[in-house]
Design a protein around this motif. Structure first.
Motif, mmCIF file in Angstrom:
data_model
loop_
_atom_site.group_PDB
_atom_site.id
_atom_site.type_symbol
_atom_site.label_atom_id
_atom_site.label_comp_id
_atom_site.label_asym_id
_atom_site.label_seq_id
_atom_site.Cartn_x
_atom_site.Cartn_y
_atom_site.Cartn_z
ATOM 1 N N SER A 208 0.831 -1.213 0.000
ATOM 2 C CA SER A 208 0.000 0.000 0.000
ATOM 3 C C SER A 208 0.863 1.260 0.000
ATOM 4 O O SER A 208 2.051 1.220 0.365
ATOM 5 N N GLY A 209 0.208 2.374 -0.359
ATOM 6 C CA GLY A 209 0.887 3.664 -0.297
ATOM 7 C C GLY A 209 1.268 3.996 1.133
ATOM 8 O O GLY A 209 2.319 4.587 1.399
ATOM 9 N N THR A 210 0.416 3.614 2.058
ATOM 10 C CA THR A 210 0.703 3.860 3.470
ATOM 11 C C THR A 210 2.006 3.179 3.860
ATOM 12 O O THR A 210 2.871 3.786 4.519
ATOM 13 N N ASN B 41 5.014 5.084 2.388
ATOM 14 C CA ASN B 41 5.296 6.310 3.137
ATOM 15 C C ASN B 41 5.931 6.002 4.491
ATOM 16 O O ASN B 41 6.892 6.647 4.911
ATOM 17 N N GLU C 113 -2.982 8.227 8.025
ATOM 18 C CA GLU C 113 -2.347 6.907 8.123
ATOM 19 C C GLU C 113 -2.372 6.417 9.571
ATOM 20 O O GLU C 113 -1.429 5.795 10.062
ATOM 21 N N GLU D 251 3.786 16.154 -1.041
ATOM 22 C CA GLU D 251 2.759 15.276 -1.640
ATOM 23 C C GLU D 251 2.391 15.854 -3.011
ATOM 24 O O GLU D 251 1.965 17.010 -3.098
ATOM 25 N N ASN E 26 -3.750 15.387 -2.390
ATOM 26 C CA ASN E 26 -5.114 14.847 -2.376
ATOM 27 C C ASN E 26 -6.120 15.821 -1.756
ATOM 28 O O ASN E 26 -7.084 16.239 -2.396
ATOM 29 N N ARG F 209 -0.104 9.871 -6.455
ATOM 30 C CA ARG F 209 -0.642 10.281 -7.770
ATOM 31 C C ARG F 209 0.410 11.068 -8.565
ATOM 32 O O ARG F 209 0.088 12.050 -9.231
ATOM 33 N N SER G 173 -2.626 1.444 -7.421
ATOM 34 C CA SER G 173 -4.010 1.046 -7.133
ATOM 35 C C SER G 173 -4.967 2.232 -7.099
ATOM 36 O O SER G 173 -6.089 2.100 -6.631
ATOM 37 N N LYS G 174 -4.516 3.391 -7.577
ATOM 38 C CA LYS G 174 -5.418 4.561 -7.606
ATOM 39 C C LYS G 174 -5.763 4.820 -9.071
ATOM 40 O O LYS G 174 -6.379 3.966 -9.703
ATOM 41 N N SER H 175 1.863 -0.657 -4.358
ATOM 42 C CA SER H 175 2.592 0.605 -4.430
ATOM 43 C C SER H 175 4.068 0.259 -4.505
ATOM 44 O O SER H 175 4.446 -0.916 -4.384
#
Ligand SMILES: Cc1ncc(COP(=O)(O)O)c(C=O)c1O
Length: 356
Positions: free
Chosen positions: A59-61, A64, A90, A136, A140, A172, A199-200, A208
């Motif tokens: 995941s992106g989490t 990061n 997060e 970022e 978002n 993104r 996954s976005k 990710s």
């Protein structure tokens, strides 16, 4: 009734072509470093982003948080923009896993060199040590805004002058590249580490990557295992990400155009605070405004926002409510131009109804 789901670009389902590619993936045990599809994806992503190495993560989490864990010490301070995903959304992981605290630079999601300088703590033993700056791009919560290039360069120069590491949450990044015409590697160049998501907007079901220098990525491979992120025959997922990079990058500009035209429709409804010219990518964040005394204004606007979300759902459109009065719609692979037009009509009718 089939729903038009505009809550997020994470709701996409794998396309038939992607499922076909997944069904034929060559796999091995990636915890043993033996999955050829994961290795191929990691090499491709490192090359695309101009970094020495990449690590596939769930995941992106996790991308990061690995960047924080590997580049900070407990008690450090990390500079972020307002509502940065890695600090806000997060689940407190920065505090729980890395023992860091955050300081916010600027008030719009992106920040400039002067705002970074104000956020950096002087070196003194009773103050937290500022060690990392995290940007970022796109941002978002501010509505998919692109972090301006001149600001990225000036922020990076200031960070370097103070000896700080630089991380980019590029969940993104692909959208920032499509919106600016800059290559992904040019956008990543100022940073030590970058996390990107498949996954976005790209439409893969999971996955990710974190990219950076080889020694740091080797350390993150160990940390990923520690967090339970070591995946075995992950090639099935890596192949979906590779497929998305081959087939879904080019079409992101369509999502951006659709978001802009949706924003124009929404902005013309009464009581909506939204400047469509600020919609640069696939996310539209807007606010319901109400004239009157502050307490009454906020209460009324939040009731209207909740009613608007309910009405939209009843008529087949799903939107996100970010806060009491802030709403978000996102265009993506699973909504067609025709559906976006239809959603615009449904949403503007609902906005008119809640305004009265
Ligand atoms: C900017 C940004 N960073 C990171 C993430 C986290 O990604 P994930 O949901 O895969 O953990 C998200 C998720 O929406 C995001 O928008």
């Amino acid at each position: 009734m089939s729903l038009i789901d505009l809550r997020s670009d994470t709701v996409t389902r794998p396309t038939p072509g992607m499922r076909q590619a997944m069904s034929q993936a060559e796999v091995g045990d990636d915890v043993y470093g033996e999955d050829p599809s994961v290795r191929a994806l990691e090499e491709d992503v490192a090359a695309r982003l101009g970094k020495a190495a990449a690590l596939f993560v769930p995941s992106g989490t996790m991308g990061n948080q690995l960047a924080l864990m590997s580049q900070t010490r407990r008690g450090d301070e990390v500079v972020v923009g307002r509502q940065a995903h890695l600090a806000w959304y997060e689940s407190g992981a920065g505090a729980a896993l890395s023992g860091v605290q955050f300081v916010v630079a600027g008030d719009r999601g992106w920040f400039d060199a002067g705002e970074l300088t104000q956020a950096i703590k002087p070196v003194a033993y009773h103050l937290p040590r500022t060690s990392l700056v995290a940007l970022e791009n796109t941002h978002n919560a501010s509505g998919g805004r692109v972090f301006p290039r001149a600001a990225v360069e000036a922020v990076a120069e200031t960070a370097r002058k103070h000896g700080l590491a630089l991380h980019l949450d590029g969940a993104r990044l692909w959208h920032a590249a499509a919106a600016t015409g800059l290559s992904p590697s040019a956008l990543c160049e100022p940073f030590d580490t970058v996390s990107v998501c498949f996954s976005k907007g790209l439409g893969a079901p999971v996955g990710s990557a974190l990219v950076g220098p080889t020694d740091l990525i080797v350390a993150c491979r160990r940390l990923r295992k520690m967090l339970g992120g070591g995946m075995r025959q992950a090639g099935i997922l890596a192949v979906a990400a590779s497929y998305a990079l081959r087939h879904h990058l080019e079409r992101l500009a369509e999502d951006h155009e659709r978001a802009r035209s949706l924003a124009e429709v929404l902005a013309s409804a009464p009581g909506v605070r939204l400047d469509p010219s600020c919609v640069e990518t696939n996310i539209v964040v807007f606010e319901l405004a109400h004239e009157g005394a502050a307490s009454e204004r906020d209460g009324t606007a939040s009731e209207r926002a909740a009613r608007f979300v309910r009405l939209a759902r009843e008529r087949g459109v799903l939107v996100s409510q970010l806060s009491a009065t802030q709403l978000r719609v996102v265009t993506h692979l699973d909504v067609s131009a025709e559906q976006v037009t239809r959603a615009g009509q449904i949403l503007s009718d609902a906005l008119r109804e809640v305004a009265t």
